[in-house]
Design a protein around this motif. Structure first.
Motif, PDB file in Angstrom:
ATOM      1  N   THR A  69      11.334  12.748 -10.307  1.00  0.00           N
ATOM      2  CA  THR A  69      11.375  14.228  -9.663  1.00  0.00           C
ATOM      3  C   THR A  69      12.261  15.159 -10.389  1.00  0.00           C
ATOM      4  O   THR A  69      12.333  16.293  -9.951  1.00  0.00           O
ATOM      5  N   ALA A 113       0.916   4.102  -2.937  1.00  0.00           N
ATOM      6  CA  ALA A 113       0.464   5.381  -2.612  1.00  0.00           C
ATOM      7  C   ALA A 113       1.514   6.506  -2.880  1.00  0.00           C
ATOM      8  O   ALA A 113       1.423   7.397  -2.805  1.00  0.00           O
ATOM      9  N   GLY A 114       2.824   5.977  -2.673  1.00  0.00           N
ATOM     10  CA  GLY A 114       4.012   6.629  -2.765  1.00  0.00           C
ATOM     11  C   GLY A 114       4.178   7.536  -1.552  1.00  0.00           C
ATOM     12  O   GLY A 114       4.833   8.311  -1.406  1.00  0.00           O
ATOM     13  N   THR A 115       3.932   6.624  -0.534  1.00  0.00           N
ATOM     14  CA  THR A 115       4.273   7.390   0.977  1.00  0.00           C
ATOM     15  C   THR A 115       4.628   6.391   1.734  1.00  0.00           C
ATOM     16  O   THR A 115       4.730   5.237   1.491  1.00  0.00           O
ATOM     17  N   GLY A 116       5.348   6.927   3.146  1.00  0.00           N
ATOM     18  CA  GLY A 116       5.796   5.899   3.880  1.00  0.00           C
ATOM     19  C   GLY A 116       7.297   5.767   3.572  1.00  0.00           C
ATOM     20  O   GLY A 116       8.086   6.284   2.993  1.00  0.00           O
ATOM     21  N   ARG A 117       7.879   4.572   4.186  1.00  0.00           N
ATOM     22  CA  ARG A 117       9.271   4.243   4.061  1.00  0.00           C
ATOM     23  C   ARG A 117       9.632   2.815   3.434  1.00  0.00           C
ATOM     24  O   ARG A 117       8.771   2.043   3.574  1.00  0.00           O
ATOM     25  N   GLU A 139       0.645  -1.163  -0.039  1.00  0.00           N
ATOM     26  CA  GLU A 139      -0.135  -0.001  -0.117  1.00  0.00           C
ATOM     27  C   GLU A 139       0.897   1.277  -0.035  1.00  0.00           C
ATOM     28  O   GLU A 139       0.569   2.361  -0.668  1.00  0.00           O
ATOM     29  N   ASP A 140       1.987   1.108   0.394  1.00  0.00           N
ATOM     30  CA  ASP A 140       2.881   2.509   0.766  1.00  0.00           C
ATOM     31  C   ASP A 140       3.449   2.522  -0.761  1.00  0.00           C
ATOM     32  O   ASP A 140       3.690   3.693  -1.333  1.00  0.00           O
ATOM     33  N   SER A 156      13.309   6.033   0.988  1.00  0.00           N
ATOM     34  CA  SER A 156      12.139   6.578   0.383  1.00  0.00           C
ATOM     35  C   SER A 156      11.625   5.541  -0.528  1.00  0.00           C
ATOM     36  O   SER A 156      12.241   4.600  -0.897  1.00  0.00           O
ATOM     37  N   ILE A 157      10.185   6.042  -0.685  1.00  0.00           N
ATOM     38  CA  ILE A 157       9.337   5.165  -1.581  1.00  0.00           C
ATOM     39  C   ILE A 157      10.060   5.373  -2.895  1.00  0.00           C
ATOM     40  O   ILE A 157       9.950   4.470  -3.791  1.00  0.00           O
ATOM     41  N   ARG A 197      10.929   2.023  -5.594  1.00  0.00           N
ATOM     42  CA  ARG A 197      10.306   2.113  -7.106  1.00  0.00           C
ATOM     43  C   ARG A 197      11.862   2.096  -7.954  1.00  0.00           C
ATOM     44  O   ARG A 197      11.445   1.267  -9.054  1.00  0.00           O
TER      45      ARG A 197
END
Length: 470
Positions: free
Chosen positions: A426, A318-322, A314-315, A333-334, A338
């Motif tokens: 980014t 969603a692109g959040t979390g660690r 799920e992280d 980082s996510i 990725r």
């Protein structure tokens, strides 16, 4: 000595007054250009004079801390294990600064005969004179001392003193060439030249000593990075330099507008905003990735030395979390997860609420070797214009992320170097696939039209493009 301390205290009070009028009352900001430049020069004079005092004081501390009896040493009596620690505590400087003061004192401070108590000349007396006169600071002293003192065991002392004298003249601006006073960088160059003239053969390298000194240490994570320090053997450093040159070569390809569907590649320079240390880091990252994928390294746990990164599904979606990389306590980082998942192996593991493994998925190889060859033939190398990293050093990027259902198909994979793959989400470059062909939209500063353009460095495809155009 009491009056000397009083003089230093008075000097500090004068400097405080200068700070009040210059900094706290904005006097520096209101100064004209000529006054500002002159003030920097005068402050430099003062800094060199203070450094001369510090070097003499540190030299005296070192002199009083040389006793064979530990309890008689000044450092021991002050509750410190070394001169470096005592200097740090007294001056509130870092260990590197304290070490530099020690080295400068070794080169220029006088020593004293323990039997007769007579003073003995400094190793570099002329440089010492320039230091005490404020013509050279610690940087300049070390620039001279490193190459000159390194040959003291092999060169006649008189010739060394001659070099010392002429370098001191250069520092004062009194050389035969009539040049202005030399800065530390120029003194370093001149001292190295003197060393090459007086000691053309140099010290023969000690292979065993070099092998003992080699090593790399990984520090404790801080602000998201792991500090690294150490010493490489010359041939290892040379190999890293070659890898750096191969992965960071300034090859640029850009595509020009055309009235037809064919586009002609036009080489133009594209600036790379990374610093050299950042480029060297990325070259090392590329080499490590290629080595791990080569299957030539020893196995660990029955498998190749694979970087294992764990992250909740799920992280990742969603692109959040660690995320967490095995072998490193610092969370990732996510974006990192990725990046690694994009060109690596994915294994899905399902846990129930108590942590029990209820499903163990099979490893999914993202792109096989046949797909990689095909993509390399189409793209040629990293598809970012100006990168120049060849196909063999590149990773394959899912244009539509695997976590978002992107297929493991040649129509969804493009070649990117480690750097551009790591920061493609980014960074300013954008990628899309158009009927199986990768297209790039460059940042506005590079291409003000903001158009999507087909890209390749494949010589075969470039021949086809030029052939259709002609």
């Amino acid at each position: 000595m009491e009056s000397f301390v009083d003089d230093l205290t008075m000097l500090r009070s004068h400097v405080d007054e200068l700070i009040d009028t210059g900094a706290r009352e904005d006097g520096i900001h209101r100064a004209g250009d000529a006054d500002l430049v002159e003030a920097v020069a005068r402050a430099g004079d003062l800094a060199r004079a203070v450094e001369a005092v510090l070097v003499e004081l540190v030299g005296e501390i070192a002199e009083r801390s040389r006793s064979m009896a530990r309890d008689e040493r000044l450092t021991t009596r002050m509750g410190c294990r070394s001169v470096n620690e005592l200097v740090q505590r007294l001056t509130r400087c870092g260990s590197n600064t304290a070490a530099r003061l020690e080295r400068a004192a070794t080169a220029t401070a006088r020593s004293w005969d323990p039997v007769t108590a007579n003073g003995m000349p400094a190793r570099l007396p002329a440089t010492r004179g320039a230091l005490l006169d404020g013509d050279v600071g610690v940087d300049g002293v070390l620039a001279v001392a490193r190459p000159i003192l390194a040959m003291r065991e092999r060169v006649d002392p008189e010739r060394m003193l001659t070099a010392d004298s002429l370098l001191a003249e250069a520092a004062r601006g009194e050389g035969a060439d009539g040049l202005p006073p030399a800065c530390a960088e120029l003194l370093s160059v001149q001292a190295q030249v003197w060393a090459a003239v007086l000691d053309p053969d140099g010290a023969e390298p000690d292979e065993h000593a070099a092998a003992r000194r080699r090593g790399i240490t990984l520090g404790t994570a801080h602000d998201g990075v792991i500090p690294i320090r150490g010493a490489l053997l010359p041939e290892v450093a040379a190999q890293l330099q070659r890898i750096y040159e191969a992965t960071c070569s300034p090859q640029a390809v850009r595509f020009r507008d055309s009235e037809t569907s064919a586009q002609e590649p036009v080489p133009v320079p594209v600036p790379d905003e990374r610093t050299r240390p950042q480029k060297l880091h990325d070259a090392l990252a590329t080499a490590l990735t290629v080595a791990a994928a080569s299957r030539a390294l020893p196995t660990i746990g029955g498998a190749a030395p694979t970087l294992v990164v764990s992250v909740r599904h799920e992280d990742l979606t969603a692109g959040t979390g660690r995320a967490w990389a095995e072998g490193c306590d610092e969370p990732a980082s996510i974006l990192t997860a990725r990046h690694i998942a994009c060109s690596g192996v994915i294994q899905r593991i399902t846990l129930d609420g108590t942590g029990r493994i209820v499903r163990l998925g099979i490893e999914e190889r993202v792109f096989n070797r046949h797909q990689r060859r095909a993509i390399a033939l189409r793209d040629g190398g990293c598809i970012i214009p100006g990168c120049g990293v060849p196909a063999g050093w590149c990773e394959i990027h899912h244009v539509t992320a695997h976590a978002h259902g992107g297929p493991t198909h040649t129509d969804n994979g493009v070649l990117l170097c480690w750097h551009h793959h790591r920061f493609i989400e980014t960074g300013p470059w954008r990628i899309r696939m158009n009927r199986g062909v990768p297209e790039i939209r460059a940042p506005h500063w590079h291409d003000p039209t903001d158009r999507w353009r087909a890209v390749t460095t494949s010589r075969t495809r470039m021949l086809d493009l030029v052939g259709r155009r002609t």
